[in-house]
Design a protein around this motif. Structure first.
Motif, PDB file in Angstrom:
ATOM      1  N   ASN A   1      -1.538  -8.399  -1.607  1.00 16.11           N
ATOM      2  CA  ASN A   1      -0.761  -9.449  -0.920  1.00 16.11           C
ATOM      3  C   ASN A   1       0.741  -8.838  -0.929  1.00 16.11           C
ATOM      4  N   LEU A   2       1.407  -9.395   0.063  1.00 12.97           N
ATOM      5  CA  LEU A   2       2.890  -9.242   0.238  1.00 12.97           C
ATOM      6  C   LEU A   2       3.591 -10.012  -0.892  1.00 12.97           C
ATOM      7  N   ALA A   3       4.596  -9.584  -1.609  1.00 13.56           N
ATOM      8  CA  ALA A   3       5.210 -10.354  -2.694  1.00 13.56           C
ATOM      9  C   ALA A   3       5.808 -11.667  -1.927  1.00 13.56           C
ATOM     10  N   ARG A   4       5.741 -12.669  -2.878  1.00 14.41           N
ATOM     11  CA  ARG A   4       6.224 -13.996  -2.289  1.00 14.41           C
ATOM     12  C   ARG A   4       7.007 -14.560  -3.184  1.00 14.41           C
ATOM     13  N   ALA A   5       8.064 -15.369  -2.524  1.00 16.83           N
ATOM     14  CA  ALA A   5       9.235 -15.931  -3.250  1.00 16.83           C
ATOM     15  C   ALA A   5       8.835 -17.350  -3.304  1.00 16.83           C
ATOM     16  N   ASP A   6       9.591 -18.176  -4.372  1.00 13.69           N
ATOM     17  CA  ASP A   6       9.672 -19.482  -4.451  1.00 13.69           C
ATOM     18  C   ASP A   6      10.488 -19.961  -3.472  1.00 13.69           C
TER      19      ASP A   6
ATOM     20  N   ASN B   1       0.978   1.416   9.263  1.00 18.21           N
ATOM     21  CA  ASN B   1       0.399   2.593   8.676  1.00 18.21           C
ATOM     22  C   ASN B   1      -1.139   2.685   8.812  1.00 18.21           C
ATOM     23  N   HIS B   2      -1.557   1.705   8.124  1.00 20.39           N
ATOM     24  CA  HIS B   2      -3.086   1.788   7.883  1.00 20.39           C
ATOM     25  C   HIS B   2      -3.581   0.628   8.348  1.00 20.39           C
ATOM     26  N   TYR B   3      -2.998  -0.330   9.288  1.00 25.57           N
ATOM     27  CA  TYR B   3      -3.386  -1.537  10.009  1.00 25.57           C
ATOM     28  C   TYR B   3      -4.055  -2.566   8.809  1.00 25.57           C
ATOM     29  N   TRP B   4      -3.578  -2.674   7.850  1.00 30.75           N
ATOM     30  CA  TRP B   4      -3.694  -3.725   7.042  1.00 30.75           C
ATOM     31  C   TRP B   4      -3.012  -5.062   7.559  1.00 30.75           C
ATOM     32  N   LEU B   5      -3.893  -6.362   7.373  1.00 30.88           N
ATOM     33  CA  LEU B   5      -3.539  -7.548   7.936  1.00 30.88           C
ATOM     34  C   LEU B   5      -3.036  -8.540   6.877  1.00 30.88           C
ATOM     35  N   PHE B   6      -2.109  -9.284   7.161  1.00 38.29           N
ATOM     36  CA  PHE B   6      -1.576 -10.233   6.259  1.00 38.29           C
ATOM     37  C   PHE B   6      -1.354 -11.606   7.084  1.00 38.29           C
ATOM     38  N   ALA B   7      -1.976 -12.525   6.287  1.00 41.35           N
ATOM     39  CA  ALA B   7      -1.664 -14.053   6.824  1.00 41.35           C
ATOM     40  C   ALA B   7      -0.140 -14.396   6.648  1.00 41.35           C
ATOM     41  N   PRO B   8       0.102 -15.483   7.335  1.00 36.79           N
ATOM     42  CA  PRO B   8       1.495 -16.150   7.241  1.00 36.79           C
ATOM     43  C   PRO B   8       2.181 -16.407   5.790  1.00 36.79           C
ATOM     44  N   ASP B   9       0.951 -16.516   4.875  1.00 33.82           N
ATOM     45  CA  ASP B   9       1.439 -16.898   3.443  1.00 33.82           C
ATOM     46  C   ASP B   9       1.432 -15.621   2.649  1.00 33.82           C
TER      47      ASP B   9
ATOM     48  N   HIS C   1       0.814  -1.363   0.046  1.00 34.68           N
ATOM     49  CA  HIS C   1       0.024   0.179   0.072  1.00 34.68           C
ATOM     50  C   HIS C   1       0.723   1.351   0.141  1.00 34.68           C
ATOM     51  N   GLN C   2       1.697   1.660   1.072  1.00 36.17           N
ATOM     52  CA  GLN C   2       2.502   2.595   0.988  1.00 36.17           C
ATOM     53  C   GLN C   2       4.111   2.296   1.393  1.00 36.17           C
ATOM     54  N   ARG C   3       4.337   1.133   1.342  1.00 34.95           N
ATOM     55  CA  ARG C   3       5.730   0.528   1.240  1.00 34.95           C
ATOM     56  C   ARG C   3       6.338   0.650   2.748  1.00 34.95           C
ATOM     57  N   ALA C   4       5.547   0.896   3.688  1.00 38.33           N
ATOM     58  CA  ALA C   4       5.892   0.570   5.254  1.00 38.33           C
ATOM     59  C   ALA C   4       6.348  -0.717   5.530  1.00 38.33           C
ATOM     60  N   THR C   5       7.234  -0.761   6.621  1.00 43.97           N
ATOM     61  CA  THR C   5       7.847  -2.068   6.779  1.00 43.97           C
ATOM     62  C   THR C   5       6.713  -2.824   7.845  1.00 43.97           C
ATOM     63  N   VAL C   6       6.127  -3.992   7.321  1.00 43.91           N
ATOM     64  CA  VAL C   6       5.103  -4.685   7.971  1.00 43.91           C
ATOM     65  C   VAL C   6       5.453  -5.255   9.383  1.00 43.91           C
ATOM     66  N   CYS C   7       6.513  -6.211   9.484  1.00 47.70           N
ATOM     67  CA  CYS C   7       6.926  -6.542  10.928  1.00 47.70           C
ATOM     68  C   CYS C   7       8.196  -6.009  11.204  1.00 47.70           C
TER      69      CYS C   7
END
Length: 123
Positions: A105-110, A74-82, A54-60
């Protein structure tokens, strides 16, 4: 957004022993920047960008611990462990389900485990 110049190759992220149980997490850095390494409820490993789309803040901001979800400050967006976007804290608390929107979603790696290391490749 993942920088294409640093993506596409496998790299060592953390030792798998740092995440022994479901909902364990570790934050670290790799070639794409800050990442969040998690285990979900089923024990699957995930390597996620630790930057909110959303605004490039560090989530954790914690170096390690246990969590069933992660909240952007920043805006209290919630993300699952995946890495799936679950909604805002207020919408989730009121029982509203977020619509499926992969851009949130948070960008995911293989991910693979090799010789005791969590290995990741962002594309």
């Amino acid at each position: 957004m993942i920088d294409s110049a640093s993506s596409g190759h496998w790299e060592h992220i953390v030792e798998v022993s740092e995440l022994p149980q479901s909902f364990d997490f570790v934050t670290t850095r790799c070639s794409i920047g800050p990442v969040l390494v998690t285990r979900d409820a089923a024990g699957a490993l995930h390597v996620l960008s630790n930057t909110c789309p959303h605004q490039r803040a560090t989530v954790c901001r914690e170096p390690a611990g246990r969590a069933e979800r992660f909240e952007c400050p920043n805006h209290y967006w919630l993300f699952a462990p995946d890495g799936r976007f679950l909604g805002s804290r207020l919408s989730v608390a009121s029982g509203r389900a977020a619509t499926d929107d992969p851009s949130k979603n948070l960008a995911r790696a293989d991910v693979t485990v090799t010789d005791g290391w969590v290995m990741a490749r962002f594309r």
